[in-house]
Design a protein around this motif. Structure first.
Motif, PDB file in Angstrom:
ATOM      1  N   GLU A 153     -60.166  74.861 -77.847  1.00 43.05           N
ATOM      2  CA  GLU A 153     -62.299  74.560 -77.914  1.00 43.05           C
ATOM      3  C   GLU A 153     -62.592  75.809 -77.896  1.00 43.05           C
ATOM      4  OE1 GLU A 153     -62.785  73.221 -73.872  1.00 43.05           O
ATOM      5  OE2 GLU A 153     -60.808  71.477 -74.389  1.00 43.05           O
ATOM      6  N   ASP A 175     -65.941  76.214 -78.616  1.00 44.12           N
ATOM      7  CA  ASP A 175     -67.352  76.254 -77.816  1.00 44.12           C
ATOM      8  C   ASP A 175     -66.380  77.364 -76.513  1.00 44.12           C
ATOM      9  OD1 ASP A 175     -68.970  75.473 -78.926  1.00 44.12           O
ATOM     10  OD2 ASP A 175     -69.191  73.338 -77.803  1.00 44.12           O
ATOM     11  N   ARG A 176     -65.493  77.385 -76.231  1.00 47.21           N
ATOM     12  CA  ARG A 176     -64.911  77.747 -74.527  1.00 47.21           C
ATOM     13  C   ARG A 176     -65.243  79.370 -75.300  1.00 47.21           C
ATOM     14  NH1 ARG A 176     -58.729  78.029 -71.384  1.00 47.21           N
ATOM     15  NH2 ARG A 176     -59.841  79.446 -69.868  1.00 47.21           N
ATOM     16  N   LEU A 235     -67.512  80.418 -77.538  1.00 46.99           N
ATOM     17  CA  LEU A 235     -68.794  80.776 -77.916  1.00 46.99           C
ATOM     18  C   LEU A 235     -69.699  80.619 -76.617  1.00 46.99           C
ATOM     19  CD1 LEU A 235     -68.995  78.213 -80.755  1.00 46.99           C
ATOM     20  CD2 LEU A 235     -69.397  81.102 -80.902  1.00 46.99           C
ATOM     21  N   GLU A 236     -68.449  80.302 -75.720  1.00 47.60           N
ATOM     22  CA  GLU A 236     -70.162  79.743 -74.144  1.00 47.60           C
ATOM     23  C   GLU A 236     -69.526  80.840 -73.312  1.00 47.60           C
ATOM     24  OE1 GLU A 236     -70.480  75.300 -73.415  1.00 47.60           O
ATOM     25  OE2 GLU A 236     -70.989  75.220 -75.547  1.00 47.60           O
ATOM     26  N   LYS A 275     -74.626  80.164 -83.752  1.00 42.57           N
ATOM     27  CA  LYS A 275     -74.283  79.626 -81.560  1.00 42.57           C
ATOM     28  C   LYS A 275     -74.140  80.638 -81.317  1.00 42.57           C
ATOM     29  CE  LYS A 275     -72.502  76.408 -78.259  1.00 42.57           C
ATOM     30  NZ  LYS A 275     -70.979  75.111 -78.335  1.00 42.57           N
ATOM     31  N   GLN A 283     -76.112  82.349 -78.069  1.00 45.59           N
ATOM     32  CA  GLN A 283     -75.383  82.638 -76.771  1.00 45.59           C
ATOM     33  C   GLN A 283     -75.595  84.570 -76.640  1.00 45.59           C
ATOM     34  OE1 GLN A 283     -73.593  80.625 -74.643  1.00 45.59           O
ATOM     35  NE2 GLN A 283     -75.111  78.968 -75.781  1.00 45.59           N
TER      36      GLN A 283
END
Length: 333
Positions: A57, A59-60, A62-63, A85, A89
């Motif tokens: 994932e 996004d894990r 990136l976030e 993104k 962040q």
């Protein structure tokens, strides 16, 4: 800023390996997370370079609030959404070249980075190759120059050869050529005229080989030869030639690991003239990583930031337009 910055890698392939292994050795940085659609690749990176998790994932990473910087080493068509993104962040970004496949995407990344106040470096390792920087010091600003990066024919199945996700050889590798020509010129490009076409591949509309002329704002003119029609072993894949106004000049060959000079105070620069540290980094990867790390820690712009990435891609996109229209193309940067 924390004493140790934690880093995430997105895209666990060849360039991700170079960057992750290098940053893991730098003081003040620690690899934390790895993301790749191929979870086995991400796990292999975690085992090799340390860290806390591997995930499919993206996004894990990136976030992740603990991660302060990301390495983006994915297919070229994903660079823009991932870099934008990451900037949103609040993460610093080392983005593998090319910056993106279109000028519009490059501008969107640049705007996101500027708005977020983060630092970005493009994977322009050649800008840190010791022989290239030493030739620039000796020759200064040339009148004319040639940049050639010719490769063996790329396989039709190579992901970077696919129109939508990779864009082909001329943009994938040509952004290195345009970045170094612009570095040598010391000015912004203003126009390009190119001839070429789809010469070594069938069943595609990708322009795979070009000969171009780039003019710079200070009057410097550059010839550019780029493609995959064959690799000349005499000069190697990377070859640059500079002609100065006062009779000085240089030819860089053997992947720019060596150079012959004329009219300068030396007639050659090669491995024997480099320090042990420079010889260990003759390809410039470590210099790029150290520069990125220093700029992140000092909160200062990099020498290969979003503007440089946008210019490198813009020259290539405009030379494509020139090939297709048969007309010179103005470049506004």
């Amino acid at each position: 800023m924390a004493d140790v910055m934690e880093v995430g890698c997105i895209g666990c392939g060849g360039r991700g390996r170079v960057y992750s292994s290098g940053l893991a050795k730098l003081p003040g940085f620690r690899m934390r997370g790895y993301a790749d659609a191929r979870i086995e690749a991400a796990k292999a990176f975690q085992e090799a370079y340390g860290g806390d998790y591997a995930t499919p994932e993206l996004d894990r990473v990136l976030e992740d609030p603990r991660i302060g910087a990301v390495l983006i080493c994915t297919y070229h068509d994903t660079h823009a959404p991932l870099a934008i993104k990451a900037a949103q962040q609040g993460k610093h970004i080392l983005l593998e070249k090319p910056m993106a496949l279109t000028i519009e995407e490059c501008k969107a990344i640049e705007q996101a980075v500027e708005k977020a106040g983060v630092r970005m470096a493009l994977g322009f390792k050649m800008r840190f190759m010791p022989v290239i920087t030493k030739v620039k010091e000796k020759i200064g600003t040339p009148m004319m120059m040639v940049g050639q990066m010719m490769d063996r024919r790329w396989a039709d199945t190579n992901w970077a050869q696919q129109p939508k996700i990779g864009g082909g050889n001329v943009i994938s590798q040509g952004c290195h050529t345009t970045n170094i020509l612009t570095y040598f010129a010391g000015a912004d490009p203003v126009s390009v005229y190119a001839e070429g076409g789809t010469m070594t591949h069938t069943g595609t509309d990708i322009i795979d080989n070009v000969v171009a002329t780039v003019r710079y704002r200070n009057g410097v003119v550059a010839g550019m030869i780029q493609g995959d029609a064959g690799l000349n072993p005499y000069v190697s894949k990377f070859f640059f030639e500079l002609f100065g106004r006062d009779g000085r000049g240089a030819g860089l060959y053997n992947r720019c690991h060596e150079a012959v000079l004329w009219g300068a105070d030396v007639d050659r620069i090669g491995p024997e003239h480099l320090t042990p540290e420079e010889n260990e980094d003759i390809e410039g990867d470590r210099g790029l990583l150290r520069h990125f790390a220093e700029c992140v820690k000092a909160n200062r712009p990099t020498l290969v930031g979003p503007r440089e990435g946008r210019i490198a891609t813009t020259i290539v996109v405009k030379l494509f337009e020139s090939v297709r229209t048969g007309k010179p193309q103005a470049i506004a940067v």
